[in-house]
Design an enzyme around this catalytic site. Structure first.
Site, PDB file in Angstrom:
ATOM      1  N   ASN A 124       0.830  -1.204   0.000  1.00 59.48           N
ATOM      2  CA  ASN A 124       0.000   0.000   0.000  1.00 59.48           C
ATOM      3  C   ASN A 124       0.863   1.252   0.000  1.00 59.48           C
ATOM      4  OD1 ASN A 124       0.510  -0.965   2.657  1.00 59.48           O
ATOM      5  ND2 ASN A 124      -1.137   0.260   3.513  1.00 59.48           N
ATOM      6  N   GLU A 152       0.411   5.251   0.625  1.00 62.81           N
ATOM      7  CA  GLU A 152      -0.509   6.265   1.135  1.00 62.81           C
ATOM      8  C   GLU A 152      -0.052   7.672   0.734  1.00 62.81           C
ATOM      9  OE1 GLU A 152      -1.061   5.408   5.324  1.00 62.81           O
ATOM     10  OE2 GLU A 152      -2.141   3.550   4.842  1.00 62.81           O
ATOM     11  N   CYS A 163      -4.266   0.762  -2.360  1.00 59.65           N
ATOM     12  CA  CYS A 163      -4.077  -0.514  -1.665  1.00 59.65           C
ATOM     13  C   CYS A 163      -2.948  -1.333  -2.312  1.00 59.65           C
ATOM     14  CB  CYS A 163      -5.351  -1.342  -1.739  1.00 59.65           C
ATOM     15  SG  CYS A 163      -6.749  -0.680  -0.836  1.00 59.65           S
ATOM     16  N   GLU A 210      -2.997  -4.514  -3.150  1.00 61.84           N
ATOM     17  CA  GLU A 210      -3.460  -5.407  -4.212  1.00 61.84           C
ATOM     18  C   GLU A 210      -3.485  -4.686  -5.554  1.00 61.84           C
ATOM     19  OE1 GLU A 210      -4.792  -4.801  -1.278  1.00 61.84           O
ATOM     20  OE2 GLU A 210      -6.050  -6.437  -0.553  1.00 61.84           O
ATOM     21  N   CYS A 249     -10.209  -5.283   0.075  1.00 63.73           N
ATOM     22  CA  CYS A 249     -11.366  -4.384   0.123  1.00 63.73           C
ATOM     23  C   CYS A 249     -12.212  -4.554  -1.139  1.00 63.73           C
ATOM     24  CB  CYS A 249     -10.906  -2.937   0.280  1.00 63.73           C
ATOM     25  SG  CYS A 249     -10.293  -2.192  -1.239  1.00 63.73           S
ATOM     26  N   CYS A 266     -10.601  -3.412  -4.475  1.00 64.11           N
ATOM     27  CA  CYS A 266      -9.568  -4.344  -4.952  1.00 64.11           C
ATOM     28  C   CYS A 266     -10.207  -5.603  -5.517  1.00 64.11           C
ATOM     29  CB  CYS A 266      -8.591  -4.688  -3.833  1.00 64.11           C
ATOM     30  SG  CYS A 266      -7.485  -3.309  -3.436  1.00 64.11           S
TER      31      CYS A 266
HETATM   32  N1  THU Z   1      -5.369  -1.499   2.383  1.00 61.75           N
HETATM   33  C1  THU Z   1      -4.812  -2.325   1.447  1.00 61.75           C
HETATM   34  O1  THU Z   1      -3.661  -2.128   1.040  1.00 61.75           O
HETATM   35  N2  THU Z   1      -5.545  -3.356   0.988  1.00 61.75           N
HETATM   36  C2  THU Z   1      -6.834  -3.626   1.378  1.00 61.75           C
HETATM   37  O2  THU Z   1      -7.481  -4.484   0.796  1.00 61.75           O
HETATM   38  C3  THU Z   1      -7.419  -2.892   2.495  1.00 61.75           C
HETATM   39  C4  THU Z   1      -6.717  -1.661   2.895  1.00 61.75           C
HETATM   40  C5  THU Z   1      -4.586  -0.353   2.845  1.00 61.75           C
HETATM   41  C6  THU Z   1      -5.116   0.962   2.405  1.00 61.75           C
HETATM   42  C7  THU Z   1      -4.557   1.882   3.464  1.00 61.75           C
HETATM   43  O3  THU Z   1      -3.239   2.246   3.104  1.00 61.75           O
HETATM   44  C8  THU Z   1      -4.497   1.017   4.708  1.00 61.75           C
HETATM   45  O4  THU Z   1      -4.576  -0.323   4.255  1.00 61.75           O
HETATM   46  C9  THU Z   1      -5.607   1.270   5.703  1.00 61.75           C
HETATM   47  O5  THU Z   1      -6.847   1.172   5.104  1.00 61.75           O
END
Ligand code: THU
Length: 163
Positions: free
Chosen positions: A63, A65, A74, A76, A113, A116
């Site tokens: 991920n 940010e 994310c 994925e 999520c 994704c």
């Molecule tokens: N996140 C992912 O990388 N994958 C997911 O399927 C769920 C959430 C990340 C996004 C964000 O950087 C952090 O987790 C908190 O939501």
């Protein structure tokens, strides 16, 4: 009277990564490794994704940010978009997803999520071959689903756009 339709989600639960076949253990460990390079200063939640392609290669994502929160992405989708950007025709066989708190080495549940799942589903549909999904779960367990489509019933797809 309306018909009632029930959709059953079936997946395997492994008590620990050690119970997975060797290639899947390796894929999961690569996803775990990918958490180390996550850029997650705002959530403190480091996610790693690893894609196994049909030629035996593994591609990683994590991920990413941003101070403008919705600009982040994310793990994925970072992995999938990167693979698709570089090798648009590579077939994905399996995908592993894992997560941990950034300051804690222990791995915790990492369920993809909805956004994704949508992206995973489109690539699975395009390649006309299933992508198995390994998900880190609570207490060191691992969930394994044979296909993405099972994780996204009643999915919206390009067919609904008339394509
Ligand atoms: N996140 C992912 O990388 N994958 C997911 O399927 C769920 C959430 C990340 C996004 C964000 O950087 C952090 O987790 C908190 O939501």
């Amino acid at each position: 009277m309306a018909n009632k339709i029930e959709i059953v989600l079936s997946f395997q639960v492994f008590a620990s990564p050690a119970e997975l076949p060797a290639d899947e253990q390796h894929l999961l460990s690569q996803a775990q490794k990918a958490t180390q390079l996550a850029y997650a200063p705002y959530s403190g939640f480091s996610v790693g994704a690893a894609l196994l392609t049909v030629d035996g290669n593994i591609y990683l994502g994590n991920n990413q940010e941003n101070a403008a929160y919705p600009s982040g992405l994310c793990a994925e989708r970072t992995a999938l978009f990167s693979l698709r950007a570089n090798y648009p025709d590579k077939q994905i066989v399996k995908m592993a997803i894992t997560a941990r708190r950034t300051n804690n080495p222990d791995f915790i549940a990492a369920l993809p999520c909805g956004a994704c799942r949508q992206v995973m589903a489109e690539y699975e549909n395009n390649q006309e071959a299933p992508i198995a999904v390994l998900m880190q779960a609570e207490n060191n367990q691992v969930y394994r689903c044979d296909t993405v489509s099972a994780l996204l019933p009643l999915q919206f797809s390009k067919h609904h756009l008339g394509l």
